[in-house]
Design a protein around this motif. Structure first.
Motif, PDB file in Angstrom:
ATOM      1  N   UNK A 198       9.666  10.968  17.263  1.00 20.25           N
ATOM      2  CA  UNK A 198      10.942  10.754  17.954  1.00 20.25           C
ATOM      3  C   UNK A 198      11.741  12.047  18.056  1.00 20.25           C
ATOM      4  N   UNK A 199      11.043  13.184  18.044  1.00 17.58           N
ATOM      5  CA  UNK A 199      11.695  14.482  18.173  1.00 17.58           C
ATOM      6  C   UNK A 199      10.874  15.355  19.099  1.00 17.58           C
ATOM      7  N   UNK A 200      11.559  16.050  20.019  1.00 21.49           N
ATOM      8  CA  UNK A 200      10.857  16.957  20.924  1.00 21.49           C
ATOM      9  C   UNK A 200      10.881  18.393  20.412  1.00 21.49           C
ATOM     10  N   UNK A 201      11.589  18.622  19.305  1.00 19.73           N
ATOM     11  CA  UNK A 201      11.740  19.972  18.738  1.00 19.73           C
ATOM     12  C   UNK A 201      12.308  20.942  19.773  1.00 19.73           C
ATOM     13  N   UNK A 202      13.199  20.431  20.621  1.00 22.51           N
ATOM     14  CA  UNK A 202      13.867  21.282  21.604  1.00 22.51           C
ATOM     15  C   UNK A 202      15.376  21.113  21.493  1.00 22.51           C
ATOM     16  N   UNK A 203      16.100  22.183  21.788  1.00 20.21           N
ATOM     17  CA  UNK A 203      17.552  22.154  21.868  1.00 20.21           C
ATOM     18  C   UNK A 203      17.961  22.616  23.262  1.00 20.21           C
ATOM     19  N   UNK A 204      18.936  21.954  23.852  1.00 16.80           N
ATOM     20  CA  UNK A 204      19.463  22.384  25.137  1.00 16.80           C
ATOM     21  C   UNK A 204      20.605  23.370  24.941  1.00 16.80           C
ATOM     22  N   UNK A 205      20.773  24.263  25.889  1.00 16.28           N
ATOM     23  CA  UNK A 205      21.868  25.237  25.835  1.00 16.28           C
ATOM     24  C   UNK A 205      22.450  25.390  27.239  1.00 16.28           C
ATOM     25  N   UNK A 206      23.760  25.184  27.372  1.00 17.06           N
ATOM     26  CA  UNK A 206      24.438  25.331  28.660  1.00 17.06           C
ATOM     27  C   UNK A 206      25.539  26.375  28.511  1.00 17.06           C
ATOM     28  N   UNK A 207      25.515  27.391  29.357  1.00 21.39           N
ATOM     29  CA  UNK A 207      26.576  28.404  29.386  1.00 21.39           C
ATOM     30  C   UNK A 207      27.031  28.580  30.833  1.00 21.39           C
ATOM     31  N   UNK A 208      28.248  29.093  31.038  1.00 19.17           N
ATOM     32  CA  UNK A 208      28.732  29.250  32.413  1.00 19.17           C
ATOM     33  C   UNK A 208      27.943  30.266  33.222  1.00 19.17           C
ATOM     34  N   UNK A 209      27.506  31.356  32.564  1.00 19.68           N
ATOM     35  CA  UNK A 209      26.860  32.436  33.311  1.00 19.68           C
ATOM     36  C   UNK A 209      26.181  33.381  32.334  1.00 19.68           C
ATOM     37  N   UNK A 210      25.141  34.064  32.800  1.00 15.07           N
ATOM     38  CA  UNK A 210      24.524  35.123  32.006  1.00 15.07           C
ATOM     39  C   UNK A 210      24.960  36.498  32.496  1.00 15.07           C
ATOM     40  N   UNK A 211      25.760  36.544  33.567  1.00 18.93           N
ATOM     41  CA  UNK A 211      26.277  37.821  34.056  1.00 18.93           C
ATOM     42  C   UNK A 211      27.237  38.427  33.048  1.00 18.93           C
ATOM     43  N   UNK A 212      27.981  37.565  32.329  1.00 16.29           N
ATOM     44  CA  UNK A 212      28.857  38.034  31.262  1.00 16.29           C
ATOM     45  C   UNK A 212      27.998  38.262  30.017  1.00 16.29           C
ATOM     46  N   UNK A 213      27.906  39.509  29.520  1.00 16.28           N
ATOM     47  CA  UNK A 213      27.037  39.801  28.372  1.00 16.28           C
ATOM     48  C   UNK A 213      27.338  38.962  27.140  1.00 16.28           C
ATOM     49  N   UNK A 214      28.554  38.461  27.008  1.00 13.13           N
ATOM     50  CA  UNK A 214      28.899  37.651  25.850  1.00 13.13           C
ATOM     51  C   UNK A 214      28.026  36.399  25.788  1.00 13.13           C
ATOM     52  N   UNK A 215      27.889  35.709  26.919  1.00 12.63           N
ATOM     53  CA  UNK A 215      27.085  34.497  26.930  1.00 12.63           C
ATOM     54  C   UNK A 215      25.600  34.818  26.771  1.00 12.63           C
ATOM     55  N   UNK A 216      25.184  35.974  27.278  1.00  9.35           N
ATOM     56  CA  UNK A 216      23.792  36.390  27.083  1.00  9.35           C
ATOM     57  C   UNK A 216      23.507  36.575  25.590  1.00  9.35           C
ATOM     58  N   UNK A 217      24.465  37.144  24.844  1.00 13.84           N
ATOM     59  CA  UNK A 217      24.296  37.327  23.403  1.00 13.84           C
ATOM     60  C   UNK A 217      24.307  35.991  22.671  1.00 13.84           C
ATOM     61  N   UNK A 218      25.161  35.081  23.105  1.00 17.01           N
ATOM     62  CA  UNK A 218      25.192  33.746  22.503  1.00 17.01           C
ATOM     63  C   UNK A 218      23.820  33.088  22.638  1.00 17.01           C
ATOM     64  N   UNK A 219      23.258  33.135  23.841  1.00 12.26           N
ATOM     65  CA  UNK A 219      21.969  32.503  24.110  1.00 12.26           C
ATOM     66  C   UNK A 219      20.870  33.156  23.273  1.00 12.26           C
ATOM     67  N   UNK A 220      20.859  34.478  23.229  1.00 15.65           N
ATOM     68  CA  UNK A 220      19.819  35.178  22.478  1.00 15.65           C
ATOM     69  C   UNK A 220      19.880  34.818  20.991  1.00 15.65           C
ATOM     70  N   UNK A 221      21.082  34.811  20.425  1.00 17.17           N
ATOM     71  CA  UNK A 221      21.229  34.481  19.009  1.00 17.17           C
ATOM     72  C   UNK A 221      20.842  33.036  18.741  1.00 17.17           C
ATOM     73  N   UNK A 222      21.262  32.130  19.632  1.00 16.28           N
ATOM     74  CA  UNK A 222      20.930  30.717  19.470  1.00 16.28           C
ATOM     75  C   UNK A 222      19.418  30.507  19.566  1.00 16.28           C
ATOM     76  N   UNK A 223      18.777  31.204  20.494  1.00 21.34           N
ATOM     77  CA  UNK A 223      17.334  31.069  20.666  1.00 21.34           C
ATOM     78  C   UNK A 223      16.586  31.568  19.437  1.00 21.34           C
ATOM     79  N   UNK A 224      16.992  32.710  18.911  1.00 17.76           N
ATOM     80  CA  UNK A 224      16.335  33.259  17.724  1.00 17.76           C
ATOM     81  C   UNK A 224      16.469  32.315  16.537  1.00 17.76           C
ATOM     82  N   UNK A 225      17.655  31.747  16.368  1.00 21.17           N
ATOM     83  CA  UNK A 225      17.883  30.843  15.250  1.00 21.17           C
ATOM     84  C   UNK A 225      17.092  29.553  15.427  1.00 21.17           C
TER      85      UNK A 225
END
Length: 366
Positions: free
Chosen positions: A73-100
């Motif tokens: 009952x688990x897909x071992x996946x997490x979804x992530x939604x951000x407004x944009x990757x053009x802003x480096x801040x959200x790109x860093x959020x995604x990268x850190x979240x993905x690594x973790x």
């Protein structure tokens, strides 16, 4: 008499993907043993594990993630939604979240809302349909987000990033109003009176509005004029042109607080195209603390945040609920930002130091 030879058997061409049964036959063991080895469950000798993994690799077998999800009952996946990757801040959020997430054995599925509430809701629905185990996201307006309402109704583990808590959901956020107050203090200490607040897609970002509200309140507190709201709706490839027009129309401004560093750096370039010196003719302060601000001359004064900590913390908050772990402690409000001085902020020229210009009102939809 013509001698005949037996025909050599042609190599078998596999017309279907290899199955777990094929792996078991090649490894010389049972299907249950292969399943235990590939799932990492149960016991198996080192020699058996080696044979199974070698057979799976030789056959190009990929154990079905869907099959595992149906069992657990688990897909071992997490979804992530951000407004944009053009802003480096959200790109860093995604990268850190993905690594973790990867460190914990999860895959991250990314979607961008482009600051559009319809796309935001659509992304949430798509990720829910893909049966993600949880969500990490930044929404346009947390207080009235249909996506958050849907996630709450589905009781899906979720954590906000950069938004304040809403719908009872945990959030790793920045104290935007307190941070904006420090920006106003910095302008005041340099002798600025007439300032502006520059925002892109102002009506689509609760973070931007909180920064404006905190800045305006602090300007009044320090005896400065109310900041002029400079709202701009970017059109493809015309941001610098639009900023140049905006700056040319408001020559009395001695300082501008931009809602993010990306916009502050664009304003710096547009101001220079008009012949303005930074900071003599115009001081600029950004928000986020992206590394690019240290690569320009003068360095960009800004509010530093920690997007990596935000992304990692949000993933830990989701996993705490999924795996029944203790909920991680959120940082104190004062620890979510710091003011970084830079050469883009300085005193105004004397003839502009006491200028005042009436502020615009907030857009009617606010």
């Amino acid at each position: 008499m013509l001698e005949t030879f037996p025909r050599l058997k042609e190599p078998r061409v596999r017309s279907r993907p290899p199955t777990i049964k094929d792996v078991a036959e090649q490894a010389g063991c049972g299907i249950a043993t292969v399943s235990r080895v590939l799932n990492g469950t149960g016991s198996a000798s080192a020699d058996t594990r080696r044979k199974v993994l070698s057979a799976a690799n030789a056959l190009g077998f990929e154990f079905s993630a869907l099959g595992r999800s149906l069992q657990s009952s688990s897909t071992k996946t997490l979804g992530c939604i951000v407004p944009s990757l053009a802003n480096p801040v959200f790109a860093e959020v995604v990268q850190a979240a993905q690594q973790e997430a990867h460190r914990e054995g999860y895959q991250l599925i990314l979607a961008c809302s482009e600051y559009d509430e319809v796309l935001e809701l659509q992304a949430a629905r798509t990720l829910i349909a893909k049966q993600v185990d949880g969500l990490v996201l930044t929404v346009n307006n947390a207080a009235d987000s249909e996506a958050l309402e849907l996630i709450r109704d589905r009781n899906l583990p979720c954590c906000l990033v950069y938004n304040r808590s809403s719908f009872g959901l945990p959030a790793w956020a920045v104290d935007n109003r307190a941070a904006a107050r420090e920006v106003a203090r910095a302008f005041h200490s340099q002798g600025h009176v007439q300032t502006g607040f520059l925002a892109l897609r102002f009506h689509r970002s609760d973070r931007s509005r909180e920064r404006y509200e905190g800045f305006a309140a602090a300007c009044r507190e320090f005896g400065m004029a109310d900041p002029l709201l400079l709202e701009i709706e970017e059109q493809d490839g015309t941001l610098l042109e639009l900023l140049g027009t905006l700056l040319a129309e408001h020559q009395a401004l001695t300082g501008i607080f931009a809602s993010n560093d990306f916009l502050a750096l664009a304003a710096m370039k547009a101001a220079r195209a008009l012949g303005k010196r930074i900071p003599d003719d115009l001081s600029l302060v950004g928000f986020d603390g992206i590394s690019t601000g240290l690569l320009v001359d003068p360095h960009l004064a800004t509010v530093e945040t920690d997007p990596r900590t935000m992304g990692q913390g949000a993933v830990h908050s989701v996993l705490a609920r999924l795996l029944d772990r203790p909920t991680p402690d959120l940082p104190s409000a004062a620890a979510t930002f710091s003011f970084r001085a830079g050469g883009s902020l300085g005193p105004p020229v004397p003839e502009k130091a006491d200028g005042r210009e009436a502020a615009t009102s907030l857009p009617s939809n606010e």
